[in-house]
Enzyme design. Structure first.
Site, PDB file in Angstrom:
ATOM      1  N   LYS A 135       0.854  -1.216   0.000  1.00  0.00           N
ATOM      2  CA  LYS A 135       0.000   0.000   0.000  1.00  0.00           C
ATOM      3  C   LYS A 135       0.875   1.245   0.000  1.00  0.00           C
ATOM      4  O   LYS A 135       0.688   2.162  -0.801  1.00  0.00           O
ATOM      5  CB  LYS A 135      -0.880  -0.007   1.240  1.00  0.00           C
ATOM      6  N   ASN A 136       1.874   1.275   0.881  1.00  0.00           N
ATOM      7  CA  ASN A 136       2.660   2.504   1.060  1.00  0.00           C
ATOM      8  C   ASN A 136       3.705   2.721  -0.027  1.00  0.00           C
ATOM      9  O   ASN A 136       4.426   3.716   0.002  1.00  0.00           O
ATOM     10  CB  ASN A 136       3.289   2.534   2.456  1.00  0.00           C
ATOM     11  N   CYS A 144      -4.881  12.795  12.785  1.00  0.00           N
ATOM     12  CA  CYS A 144      -5.560  11.505  12.675  1.00  0.00           C
ATOM     13  C   CYS A 144      -5.409  10.814  14.028  1.00  0.00           C
ATOM     14  O   CYS A 144      -4.798  11.347  14.946  1.00  0.00           O
ATOM     15  CB  CYS A 144      -4.975  10.671  11.539  1.00  0.00           C
ATOM     16  N   ARG A 181       0.487  14.701  13.093  1.00  0.00           N
ATOM     17  CA  ARG A 181       1.003  14.408  11.754  1.00  0.00           C
ATOM     18  C   ARG A 181       1.054  15.665  10.877  1.00  0.00           C
ATOM     19  O   ARG A 181       0.410  15.757   9.843  1.00  0.00           O
ATOM     20  CB  ARG A 181       0.199  13.281  11.110  1.00  0.00           C
ATOM     21  N   ASP A 194       4.850   0.742  12.247  1.00  0.00           N
ATOM     22  CA  ASP A 194       3.651   0.063  11.729  1.00  0.00           C
ATOM     23  C   ASP A 194       3.574  -1.388  12.178  1.00  0.00           C
ATOM     24  O   ASP A 194       2.582  -2.058  11.912  1.00  0.00           O
ATOM     25  CB  ASP A 194       3.636   0.109  10.195  1.00  0.00           C
ATOM     26  N   ARG A 221      -8.497  -0.475   5.023  1.00  0.00           N
ATOM     27  CA  ARG A 221      -7.626   0.528   4.406  1.00  0.00           C
ATOM     28  C   ARG A 221      -6.292  -0.098   4.015  1.00  0.00           C
ATOM     29  O   ARG A 221      -5.650   0.367   3.089  1.00  0.00           O
ATOM     30  CB  ARG A 221      -7.339   1.666   5.396  1.00  0.00           C
TER      31      ARG A 221
HETATM   32  C1  EPZ Z   1       4.233   7.050   6.459  1.00  0.00           C
HETATM   33  O1  EPZ Z   1       3.436   8.060   7.014  1.00  0.00           O
HETATM   34  C2  EPZ Z   1       3.337   5.839   6.319  1.00  0.00           C
HETATM   35  N1  EPZ Z   1       2.234   6.158   5.406  1.00  0.00           N
HETATM   36  C3  EPZ Z   1       2.790   5.446   7.689  1.00  0.00           C
HETATM   37  O2  EPZ Z   1       2.022   4.276   7.523  1.00  0.00           O
HETATM   38  C4  EPZ Z   1       3.969   5.136   8.610  1.00  0.00           C
HETATM   39  O3  EPZ Z   1       3.480   4.835   9.895  1.00  0.00           O
HETATM   40  C5  EPZ Z   1       4.904   6.343   8.670  1.00  0.00           C
HETATM   41  O4  EPZ Z   1       5.321   6.711   7.342  1.00  0.00           O
HETATM   42  C6  EPZ Z   1       6.152   6.081   9.488  1.00  0.00           C
HETATM   43  O5  EPZ Z   1       6.830   4.970   8.955  1.00  0.00           O
HETATM   44  C7  EPZ Z   1       2.474   6.139   4.077  1.00  0.00           C
HETATM   45  O6  EPZ Z   1       3.582   5.886   3.616  1.00  0.00           O
HETATM   46  C8  EPZ Z   1       1.304   6.450   3.184  1.00  0.00           C
HETATM   47  P1  EPZ Z   1       6.189  10.396   8.550  1.00  0.00           P
HETATM   48  P2  EPZ Z   1       3.981   9.575   7.050  1.00  0.00           P
HETATM   49  O7  EPZ Z   1       6.062  11.657   7.791  1.00  0.00           O
HETATM   50  O8  EPZ Z   1       4.855   9.847   5.893  1.00  0.00           O
HETATM   51  C9  EPZ Z   1       6.490  13.712  11.862  1.00  0.00           C
HETATM   52  C10 EPZ Z   1       0.231   2.870   7.835  1.00  0.00           C
HETATM   53  O9  EPZ Z   1      -0.071   2.297   8.876  1.00  0.00           O
HETATM   54  N2  EPZ Z   1       6.403  14.678  10.758  1.00  0.00           N
HETATM   55  O10 EPZ Z   1       7.348   9.489   8.250  1.00  0.00           O
HETATM   56  O11 EPZ Z   1       2.804  10.467   7.283  1.00  0.00           O
HETATM   57  C11 EPZ Z   1       5.216  12.917  12.037  1.00  0.00           C
HETATM   58  O12 EPZ Z   1       4.308  13.627  12.852  1.00  0.00           O
HETATM   59  C12 EPZ Z   1       0.639   4.307   7.876  1.00  0.00           C
HETATM   60  O13 EPZ Z   1       0.313   2.336   6.701  1.00  0.00           O
HETATM   61  C13 EPZ Z   1       6.545  16.046  11.039  1.00  0.00           C
HETATM   62  O14 EPZ Z   1       6.708  16.457  12.195  1.00  0.00           O
HETATM   63  O15 EPZ Z   1       4.868   9.551   8.359  1.00  0.00           O
HETATM   64  C14 EPZ Z   1       5.700  11.658  12.688  1.00  0.00           C
HETATM   65  O16 EPZ Z   1       5.820  11.889  14.075  1.00  0.00           O
HETATM   66  C15 EPZ Z   1       0.328   4.925   9.225  1.00  0.00           C
HETATM   67  N3  EPZ Z   1       6.473  16.936  10.018  1.00  0.00           N
HETATM   68  C16 EPZ Z   1       7.098  11.458  12.088  1.00  0.00           C
HETATM   69  O17 EPZ Z   1       7.469  12.713  11.522  1.00  0.00           O
HETATM   70  C17 EPZ Z   1       6.282  16.541   8.719  1.00  0.00           C
HETATM   71  O18 EPZ Z   1       6.244  17.403   7.824  1.00  0.00           O
HETATM   72  C18 EPZ Z   1       7.165  10.428  10.969  1.00  0.00           C
HETATM   73  O19 EPZ Z   1       6.116  10.733  10.093  1.00  0.00           O
HETATM   74  C19 EPZ Z   1       6.155  15.159   8.459  1.00  0.00           C
HETATM   75  C20 EPZ Z   1       6.228  14.252   9.485  1.00  0.00           C
END
Ligand code: EPZ
Length: 427
Positions: free
Chosen positions: A23-24, A117, A122, A312, A404
């Site tokens: 998915k990701n 969420c 996020r 995850d 999802r």
């Molecule tokens: C991706 O989400 C995945 N989703 C998530 O999978 C996964 O849990 C996550 O990466 C971490 O591995 C997809 O790829 C579609 P991040 P993403 O940006 O990109 C902070 C699932 O279960 N952050 O790596 O949204 C954020 O708050 C989903 O399939 C900022 O502060 O995660 C978090 O604490 C859930 N500012 C950390 O970084 C930003 O601009 C990592 O988030 C972006 C992120």
């Protein structure tokens, strides 16, 4: 809303589970089709709600998309209106990944802020900071990000971008923006997930010049808009789906399950921790065999960006530790609110105490069936796993969360002997 009913597995889980496409990986690759006007084809795409939502978003943007799982075809065309509405973005925060491609291809984009969420605020500040470094002018207007290329919609410029922290979709958004920017972009402190590496492969298939995807420094030489071609690509297997079924097999004593089509090296930390806990795991070509005969031992886990233990997989591993001998500490460092499965597991008899971002788990001899509530994608999966080993019957409600990210979960689990069914109309 549907629910999933699970009765205790009558016997250990035995047989083969086939893993679907990731998915990701599919989500950013679908967004990348916006970078080219040509007709692209994706193969090995899982049939999931998030995929359908992304297809709906591409259609809203003006592209003709045919979802014929496991294939998706995006027809030749352009985006008449580079706007992603709140109604679609609120369903799936990954929609924010159309921002980079739209801005790079059309010089402007209007994308709803995703909002928080269940698992955390996020924010997307890192996405926006990077795009501004590339010359984008960004303002927030009534819950939308309104972005324009330099000088009123011109072409993005290559830049050096240092992420304050590794962000998966942030890295992916900026890779796609950089693919059509003028000059060279260097992204530093990037996310190194296999799905990021996959996007780099696809962008290069389309004619982009991406180097280092999957490492913490990525270089992109931009090509002129209109010069990226369509692509035909089979999506890599879903490592988190594979890891989830590995945990399910390990949770039920005496199981012996083959996880077909998984890439074991994308799960090195999960495999190491499971082996430490007493699970037998062997690689068999493009499959992973998981068996568990003896008792489980308590093992500590701290989540971290790849190649660390994946956030995850935290909820799923925590369920395994509920059944282990001794006390284990599960620490979540990526998201601020990713223990919502804990109260539900406590209702099933799990002994867990939350101390800040650490769950202290004392293993118990048995979990007991209950009616429990799914709250987010991976928490839902952990409740299904708990149901597989719980005494008596478990009902997991609001399984739309599961749909999802897990294709045909009840069918795949039934295929290895679980007594599980989906029931309609339970809130
Ligand atoms: C991706 O989400 C995945 N989703 C998530 O999978 C996964 O849990 C996550 O990466 C971490 O591995 C997809 O790829 C579609 P991040 P993403 O940006 O990109 C902070 C699932 O279960 N952050 O790596 O949204 C954020 O708050 C989903 O399939 C900022 O502060 O995660 C978090 O604490 C859930 N500012 C950390 O970084 C930003 O601009 C990592 O988030 C972006 C992120």
């Amino acid at each position: 809303m549907d629910a999933i009913l699970i009765r205790q597995a009558p016997a250990p889980l035995r047989g083969t589970v086939h893993i679907s496409g990731a998915k990701n990986a599919a989500l950013p690759v679908l967004c990348a089709t916006l970078l080219t006007d040509g007709a692209s084809r994706l193969r090995n795409v899982p049939k999931l709600r998030d995929i359908d939502t992304t297809a709906a978003l591409l259609r809203f943007l003006g592209r003709d998309v045919v979802v014929d799982a496991p294939e998706i075809r995006v027809a030749e065309g352009t985006c008449a209106r580079p706007e992603a509405p709140y109604e679609l973005v609120k369903q799936m925060r990954a929609s924010v990944m159309v921002l980079g491609p739209l801005l790079a291809r059309y010089g402007r984009a209007k994308v709803s802020l995703p909002g928080g969420c269940a698992i955390g605020a996020r924010p997307i500040d890192q996405h926006l900071k990077g795009l501004e470094a590339m010359g984008a002018v960004i303002r927030l207007e009534r819950g939308y990000v309104v972005a324009e290329g330099p000088n009123g919609g011109g072409r993005l410029r290559g830049a050096e971008v240092l992420f304050d922290l590794p962000t998966v979709t942030g890295t992916e958004n900026l890779m796609m923006a950089a693919a059509l920017a003028k000059g060279r972009t260097t992204l530093i402190n990037c996310a190194r997930e296999p799905e990021v590496e996959e996007l780099g492969r696809v962008l290069n298939k389309a004619g982009a010049k991406v180097d280092g995807a999957g490492t913490d420094v990525i270089h992109v030489e931009g090509v002129p808009p209109g010069e990226l071609g369509p692509f035909d690509h089979a999506i890599i297997p879903d490592r988190i789906e594979a890891g989830t079924y590995m945990i399910a097999a390990a949770a039920v004593q005496g199981s012996d399950v083959l996880i077909e089509g998984a890439e074991i090296h994308d799960l090195d930390t999960v495999v190491a921790k499971m082996r430490h806990a007493g699970v037998q795991i062997e690689s068999e070509g493009r499959a992973i065999r998981v068996a568990r005969n003896g008792p489980l031992s308590a093992v500590p886990v701290t989540t971290a960006p790849h190649p660390g233990f994946p956030t995850d997989m935290q909820a799923q591993f925590l369920v395994l530790m509920c059944l282990a001998r001794g006390e284990s500490m599960i620490t979540e460092t990526v998201f601020e609110n990713r223990f919502m499965h804990v109260p539900e597991l406590q209702r099933m008899g799990a002994q867990i105490v939350l101390r800040g971002n650490t769950a202290v788990v004392d293993g118990v001899k048995a979990l007991y069936g209950a009616s429990v509530m799914a709250t987010d994608l991976r928490a839902s999966a952990s409740l299904v796993i708990a149901g597989l080993v719980a005494v008596d019957e478990t009902e997991v409600r609001r399984v739309y969360h599961i749909d999802r990210g897990y294709e045909r979960i009840e069918e795949k689990l039934r295929g290895i002997g679980a007594r599980i069914e989906r029931v309609k109309g339970r809130s």
